[in-house]
Design a protein around this motif. Structure first.
Motif, short mmCIF file in Angstrom:
data_model
loop_
_atom_site.label_atom_id
_atom_site.label_comp_id
_atom_site.label_asym_id
_atom_site.label_seq_id
_atom_site.Cartn_x
_atom_site.Cartn_y
_atom_site.Cartn_z
N THR A 104 0.82 -1.21 0.00
CA THR A 104 0.00 0.00 0.00
C THR A 104 0.86 1.26 0.00
OG1 THR A 104 -0.22 -0.10 2.41
CG2 THR A 104 -1.98 -1.11 1.10
N ARG A 105 2.12 1.17 0.34
CA ARG A 105 3.02 2.33 0.27
C ARG A 105 3.35 2.68 -1.18
NH1 ARG A 105 7.51 0.04 3.92
NH2 ARG A 105 6.05 -1.29 4.98
N GLU A 106 3.26 1.68 -2.06
CA GLU A 106 3.68 1.84 -3.45
C GLU A 106 2.53 2.11 -4.42
OE1 GLU A 106 6.99 1.45 -4.02
OE2 GLU A 106 7.36 0.93 -1.94
N ILE A 107 1.29 1.94 -3.98
CA ILE A 107 0.16 2.01 -4.91
C ILE A 107 -0.87 3.04 -4.46
CG2 ILE A 107 0.43 -0.39 -5.64
CD1 ILE A 107 -1.90 -1.09 -3.77
N LYS A 108 -1.80 3.34 -5.36
CA LYS A 108 -2.87 4.29 -5.05
C LYS A 108 -4.07 3.53 -4.50
CE LYS A 108 -1.56 7.33 -8.80
NZ LYS A 108 -1.92 7.80 -10.14
N LYS A 149 -7.63 -1.45 3.02
CA LYS A 149 -6.70 -2.58 3.00
C LYS A 149 -6.65 -3.17 1.60
CE LYS A 149 -7.12 -3.90 7.79
NZ LYS A 149 -7.31 -4.99 8.72
N LEU A 150 -5.50 -3.69 1.24
CA LEU A 150 -5.32 -4.32 -0.06
C LEU A 150 -6.03 -5.67 -0.06
CD1 LEU A 150 -3.96 -4.22 -2.84
CD2 LEU A 150 -1.98 -5.30 -1.80
N GLN A 151 -6.98 -5.85 -0.97
CA GLN A 151 -7.76 -7.08 -1.06
C GLN A 151 -7.29 -7.86 -2.29
OE1 GLN A 151 -11.65 -5.29 -1.22
NE2 GLN A 151 -11.94 -5.58 0.97
N VAL A 152 -6.57 -8.96 -2.05
CA VAL A 152 -5.98 -9.73 -3.14
C VAL A 152 -6.88 -10.91 -3.49
CG1 VAL A 152 -3.97 -11.03 -3.90
CG2 VAL A 152 -3.67 -9.01 -2.47
N TRP A 153 -7.14 -11.07 -4.78
CA TRP A 153 -8.00 -12.14 -5.25
C TRP A 153 -7.20 -13.31 -5.80
CZ3 TRP A 153 -12.70 -13.22 -4.15
CH2 TRP A 153 -13.41 -14.15 -4.90
N THR A 203 -6.10 -7.75 -7.69
CA THR A 203 -6.77 -7.23 -6.50
C THR A 203 -8.23 -6.93 -6.79
OG1 THR A 203 -6.40 -4.85 -6.85
CG2 THR A 203 -4.58 -6.12 -5.87
N ILE A 204 -8.99 -6.83 -5.74
CA ILE A 204 -10.40 -6.46 -5.85
C ILE A 204 -10.53 -4.94 -5.94
CG2 ILE A 204 -12.59 -6.46 -4.58
CD1 ILE A 204 -11.69 -9.21 -3.44
N ASN A 205 -9.66 -4.23 -5.24
CA ASN A 205 -9.84 -2.80 -5.09
C ASN A 205 -8.71 -1.92 -5.64
OD1 ASN A 205 -8.15 -3.81 -3.11
ND2 ASN A 205 -8.84 -2.39 -1.54
N CYS A 206 -7.65 -2.51 -6.20
CA CYS A 206 -6.51 -1.69 -6.65
C CYS A 206 -5.98 -2.09 -8.01
CB CYS A 206 -5.38 -1.78 -5.63
SG CYS A 206 -5.81 -1.08 -4.04
N VAL A 213 7.04 -2.15 -7.44
CA VAL A 213 5.65 -2.48 -7.75
C VAL A 213 5.16 -1.57 -8.87
CG1 VAL A 213 3.30 -2.58 -6.84
CG2 VAL A 213 5.22 -3.16 -5.37
N THR A 214 4.50 -2.16 -9.85
CA THR A 214 3.83 -1.41 -10.90
C THR A 214 2.33 -1.69 -10.78
OG1 THR A 214 5.74 -1.78 -12.34
CG2 THR A 214 3.70 -1.03 -13.40
N GLN A 215 1.55 -0.61 -10.82
CA GLN A 215 0.10 -0.73 -10.68
C GLN A 215 -0.57 -0.43 -12.02
OE1 GLN A 215 -1.72 2.04 -7.90
NE2 GLN A 215 -3.48 0.71 -7.61
N TYR A 216 -1.48 -1.32 -12.42
CA TYR A 216 -2.25 -1.14 -13.64
C TYR A 216 -3.71 -0.96 -13.23
CZ TYR A 216 1.97 -3.13 -15.68
OH TYR A 216 3.28 -3.37 -16.03
N ILE A 217 -4.27 0.21 -13.56
CA ILE A 217 -5.64 0.52 -13.20
C ILE A 217 -6.44 0.74 -14.48
CG2 ILE A 217 -7.16 2.15 -11.99
CD1 ILE A 217 -4.80 2.80 -10.16
N ASN A 218 -7.67 0.25 -14.49
CA ASN A 218 -8.54 0.44 -15.64
C ASN A 218 -8.82 1.92 -15.87
OD1 ASN A 218 -10.38 -0.12 -17.73
ND2 ASN A 218 -12.07 -0.02 -16.29
N ASP A 219 -8.68 2.34 -17.10
CA ASP A 219 -9.03 3.70 -17.50
C ASP A 219 -10.18 3.57 -18.50
OD1 ASP A 219 -9.31 6.25 -18.42
OD2 ASP A 219 -7.22 6.50 -19.02
#
Length: 172
Positions: free
Chosen positions: A120-124, A131-135, A149-152, A164-170
């Motif tokens: 969570t320090r590395e992502i939005k 909390k980070l919810q991992v699926w 993840t469910i939420n990130c 860590v690289t975060q990919y978020i839907n745009d």
């Protein structure tokens, strides 16, 4: 009842054997709602239930529970485990629904030690207290750990550097 939690059921080619929680028996499985199962290199099973992480010794047919939830940094701080990836050296990546990702290694006495990856320090996050919810987890051939993840969104963890690289839907 199709939705009744049945514990762990083994089929040996001839018959079924059911392993269910027996209250006050520390060698039985910790719960009858099984989320996921992984086999280690010795042929034994790691079984995640609603009530914690179990190690099943196939020779003795006994379970050891690892639902240590305390303030010790080397403990597993979640019982809600969605996925496990067992590595060749016996170590394991663990995805939790409420505490993110853990790495379990074995000390010199083969006792598990858990290291929490606080991603969570590395992502939005939507909220700072979220909390980070991992699926799900997937480890690729290049030693990246992919974290669904469910939420990130989707995360890619470089196991060597911890980047860590975060990919978020745009939607646009």
């Amino acid at each position: 009842d199709v939705y009744k939690r049945q514990g762990l059921i083994r089929y040996d080619g001839h018959e079924l054997k059911k392993y269910q929680n027996i209250p006050f028996d520390s060698t039985s499985i910790s719960g009858d709602w099984v989320f996921t199962i992984s086999e280690d290199t010795t042929g034994n099973l790691w079984v995640a239930t609603m009530n914690g992480l179990n190690y099943f010794d196939q020779r003795s047919e006994q379970f050891v529970l690892f639902n240590v939830v305390d303030k010790n940094d080397s403990s597993l701080k979640s019982k809600a485990i969605n996925k496990m990836i067992v590595n060749d050296d016996g170590s394991m990546w663990i995805a939790t629904i409420d505490c993110g990702v853990f790495f379990m290694s074995l000390d010199k006495n083969r006792k598990p030690e858990f290291n929490h990856y606080n991603l969570t320090r590395e992502i939005k996050l939507k909220e700072p207290t979220e909390k980070l919810q991992v699926w799900d987890l997937y480890k690729d051939a290049e030693n990246f750990l992919w974290i669904a993840t469910i939420n990130c969104g989707l995360l890619k963890l470089n196991i060597k550097t911890n980047a860590v690289t975060q990919y978020i839907n745009d939607p646009d």
